[in-house]
Every structure is written in structure tokens, then in C-alpha cells.
Design a protein around this motif. Structure first.
Motif, mmCIF file in Angstrom:
data_model
loop_
_atom_site.group_PDB
_atom_site.id
_atom_site.type_symbol
_atom_site.label_atom_id
_atom_site.label_comp_id
_atom_site.label_asym_id
_atom_site.label_seq_id
_atom_site.Cartn_x
_atom_site.Cartn_y
_atom_site.Cartn_z
ATOM 1 N N GLY A 147 0.780 -1.214 0.000
ATOM 2 C CA GLY A 147 0.000 0.000 0.000
ATOM 3 C C GLY A 147 0.817 1.271 0.000
ATOM 4 N N GLN A 148 2.129 1.147 0.041
ATOM 5 C CA GLN A 148 3.011 2.312 0.036
ATOM 6 C C GLN A 148 3.713 2.422 -1.306
ATOM 7 O OE1 GLN A 148 6.502 2.033 2.561
ATOM 8 N NE2 GLN A 148 6.405 4.209 3.071
ATOM 9 N N GLN A 150 -0.422 8.368 10.926
ATOM 10 C CA GLN A 150 -1.386 7.881 9.946
ATOM 11 C C GLN A 150 -2.080 9.051 9.238
ATOM 12 O OE1 GLN A 150 -1.782 4.400 9.376
ATOM 13 N NE2 GLN A 150 0.052 4.521 10.651
ATOM 14 N N LYS A 180 -11.754 1.090 9.401
ATOM 15 C CA LYS A 180 -10.387 1.092 8.882
ATOM 16 C C LYS A 180 -9.964 2.529 8.623
ATOM 17 C CE LYS A 180 -7.475 -0.283 4.980
ATOM 18 N NZ LYS A 180 -6.298 -0.358 5.857
ATOM 19 N N GLY A 194 -6.242 4.610 7.728
ATOM 20 C CA GLY A 194 -4.819 4.447 7.478
ATOM 21 C C GLY A 194 -4.476 2.981 7.382
ATOM 22 N N ARG A 195 -3.464 2.560 8.115
ATOM 23 C CA ARG A 195 -3.054 1.145 8.105
ATOM 24 C C ARG A 195 -3.544 0.387 9.324
ATOM 25 N NH1 ARG A 195 3.193 1.837 6.044
ATOM 26 N NH2 ARG A 195 2.689 2.958 4.128
ATOM 27 N N GLY A 196 -4.534 0.944 9.977
ATOM 28 C CA GLY A 196 -5.073 0.279 11.151
ATOM 29 C C GLY A 196 -6.560 0.516 11.279
ATOM 30 N N ASN A 229 -3.314 -1.016 15.395
ATOM 31 C CA ASN A 229 -2.967 -1.892 14.284
ATOM 32 C C ASN A 229 -2.751 -3.285 14.857
ATOM 33 O OD1 ASN A 229 -1.666 -3.401 12.296
ATOM 34 N ND2 ASN A 229 -0.608 -1.642 11.443
#
Length: 326
Positions: free
Chosen positions: A87-88, A277, A304, A306-308, A321
Motif C-alpha cells: 500500500g506504500q 497515519q 479502517k 490508514g493502516r489500522g 494496528n
């Protein structure tokens, strides 16, 4: 003429010395390193980051070693593993790794040089690409502010002295022409021609079209970016004030007393400053909507972001997360 033009950009610049130039071996950082060495003799070192992402990285490093030896400039090199996470983007991963490595080099050499400033070579043409890229992603004022000309972090000053100049004075084309006139060599990153990368497409297709239609667009866009930066600073000041009231993790009732705009602003600030985030616009809008309707004990929030995930925990919300929980 070439020498005078390169040096003129730095004539009124007064950085804290000694300084380190982030030196990739490319044309922009080559011109900056040479100009800094001329302006501040004996006060300049070079930092080179080898990302190891392409076969040419070894050649870049060798070129930087040879050039710095010829100029009598101390060079320090860091090798990093700049592989991107799911995802980055690869560009973001490389940028984060590069800035971290530059800071670590400054700390590692503090006894030898006591570096006060790290200098970066981005100019107004780079700012154009950054802002256009932000526009393409629907960014807010923080994104439209583009790159900052200067900031401080962990006792180090970071500066981009070329950022206020662009177009004919210190754009990518002029820098290369001036280096040729001075007989100074540089290396070209082969990925710069890869138009699968969005920034390269902007450079090759969008920027020339804008320059043809609006010859002064680089300088006017830079002014717009500066105005956006001021707006972003004001929003951060307001968010900090609201954050003192909401606490961390934020209290739901305090959040609900804010307007929708202020609630979104402080939530974005909280997620960025506490957890690093950045929620998407859709994620933030959904979180605000859930908080507005959170009026009973049984109302659950599990989104959900960001990444968490943001969850309701009694009278507060918090981000976590699961992959990093012990």
C-alpha cells in the motif's frame, strides 16, 4: 555567466554552519554542492544515500566519491533498504528512508563536524510537480502547500535554498546548461525517463504544457503553495488547541461539541501526530459521521483508517494496528 547564476541564488542565504548537502550525484544536488563549497569553504560536507534499488546505484556512489575527492569535500555514505510496504509507493518509501538516513549521518558525524543544517536541492520545478501531484490526488491545503523551504527536527535545520527559484533562473534545464558550461559532470538517474511513474509524466507532459500556456506559472504556483502552507499552519494551530481539549485518545463528547470541520481537523491532527497515519477523505468523513451518531452506549465504532483501525472504547476512540499488538 554560468558560475555567477549558480552562486547568485545563494548570495543572501545564511544557513547555520557547518552544513551537509544531500548529494545524489544528479545535476541539481551537484550544482548545490559546488555552490555551497564555493560560498562556505571548509564548512561543507556531502551525504550520499545509496538506496540499492537499481543496478546504477553503485555507479552513482562511485561518481560521488570521485567528484568529492576532486573538490576536496568530505563525503559520507549510507546504504539503506528502501523497499516499500504493501500500500506504500516506492517513491514514498525511498523518501522516508533517505531522510532518516541523512539524519543518522548527521548524528553519526556530530563529533567530527557538528552539522547544523542539512541542505536539499529541490527547486521550484520540483515544487510544481509536487503540487500538481497533490492536485491529482485531491489533497487538502497541507498537500497543496507542497514542500517546505525550511524546518527543524531533532536539533537539525533542514533547508531547500533553491525552492524559491525556478524557470529560467534555476530550473532543471538551466542547471544542466550551467554545469556543462563549467565542465562539471553529473549522473542521470535512468528512472527519470520512466513515464510509468506519475511524477515523471508530470515533468514530461504536464509541466511543459503549463509553461507554454502560462510562462510564469512556476513562480505563481510557488506563491499559491506558500499561501496554502500558511493556511495549513493555521489549521494545525487550531487542531492543537482542540487536541488539548479532546485529550489522547480523544473523548467522544468533546469531539461532538465541535463543528464538523473542526472535528475532522483535530481527528486528522491526532492520527498524524500520535500514530503517523493519514486517513483518506472517505475514511475521515465516515469517522466523523459515526461520531456524530454515537449517542448511545451500545453504538460501536470499528473503522479502517490508514493502516489500522479506529475503535470506540467506552467514552473515547483510539487507533490500533492488530499486526503490532503484543
Amino acid at each position: 555567466m554560468a558560475e555567477a547564476r549558480i552562486l547568485s541564488v545563494l548570495k543572501d542565504w545564511q544557513p547555520a554552519l557547518p552544513l551537509a548537502v544531500a548529494y545524489s550525484g544528479g545535476a541539481d544536488s551537484t550544482a548545490l554542492l559546488w555552490a555551497c563549497a564555493q560560498r562556505f569553504p571548509g564548512q561543507v560536507v556531502a551525504f550520499h544515500i545509496n538506496h540499492g534499488l537499481q543496478a546504477a546505484a553503485t555507479d552513482f556512489e562511485a561518481h560521488c566519491q570521485q567528484q568529492c575527492a576532486a573538490w576536496g569535500i568530505p563525503l559520507h555514505i549510507a546504504k539503506v533498504a528502501a523497499h516499500h510496504a504493501p500500500g506504500q509507493s516506492p517513491e514514498d518509501a525511498a523518501r522516508i528512508a533517505r531522510y532518516k538516513a541523512l539524519e543518522q549521518l548527521a548524528q553519526a558525524t556530530i563529533a567530527q563536524y557538528a552539522i547544523k543544517t542539512i541542505v536539499l536541492a529541490q527547486h521550484a520545478d520540483d515544487q510544481v510537480e509536487t503540487v500538481v501531484l497533490a492536485l491529482s490526488r485531491g489533497a487538502g491545503v497541507a498537500g497543496l502547500a507542497g514542500m517546505r523551504p525550511a524546518w527543524e527536527r531533532n536539533g537539525l535545520r533542514w533547508e531547500r535554498p533553491y525552492l524559491a527559484t525556478g524557470g529560467a533562473q534555476m530550473g532543471a534545464t538551466q542547471i544542466r546548461a550551467d554545469l556543462r558550461a563549467l565542465g562539471i559532470a553529473w549522473v542521470e538517474d535512468p528512472t527519470n525517463a520512466d513515464q510509468d511513474l506519475t511524477r515523471n509524466r508530470i515533468r514530461a507532459q504536464v509541466s511543459p504544457a503549463l509553461a507554454q500556456a502560462f510562462p510564469q506559472f512556476a513562480s505563481t504556483l510557488a506563491r499559491s503553495a506558500a499561501n496554502a502552507a500558511l493556511a495549513a499552519e493555521l489549521l494545525d494551530e487550531l487542531a492543537h488547541m482542540d487536541f488539548q481539549a479532546t485529550g489522547s485518545p480523544p473523548a467522544i463528547k468533546v469531539l461532538q461539541a465541535l463543528s464538523v470541520a473542526r472535528m475532522g481537523n483535530v481527528l486528522r491532527y491526532w492520527l498524524r501526530t500520535v500514530y503517523g497515519q493519514t486517513p483518506t477523505a472517505a475514511q475521515l468523513a465516515q469517522l466523523v459521521q459515526q461520531l456524530q451518531h454515537c449517542t448511545t452506549r451500545g453504538h460501536q465504532i470499528h473503522l479502517k483508517v490508514g493502516r489500522g483501525t479506529v475503535e470506540r472504547r467506552g467514552g473515547v476512540i483510539d487507533w490500533y494496528n492488530p499486526s503490532v499488538l503484543v
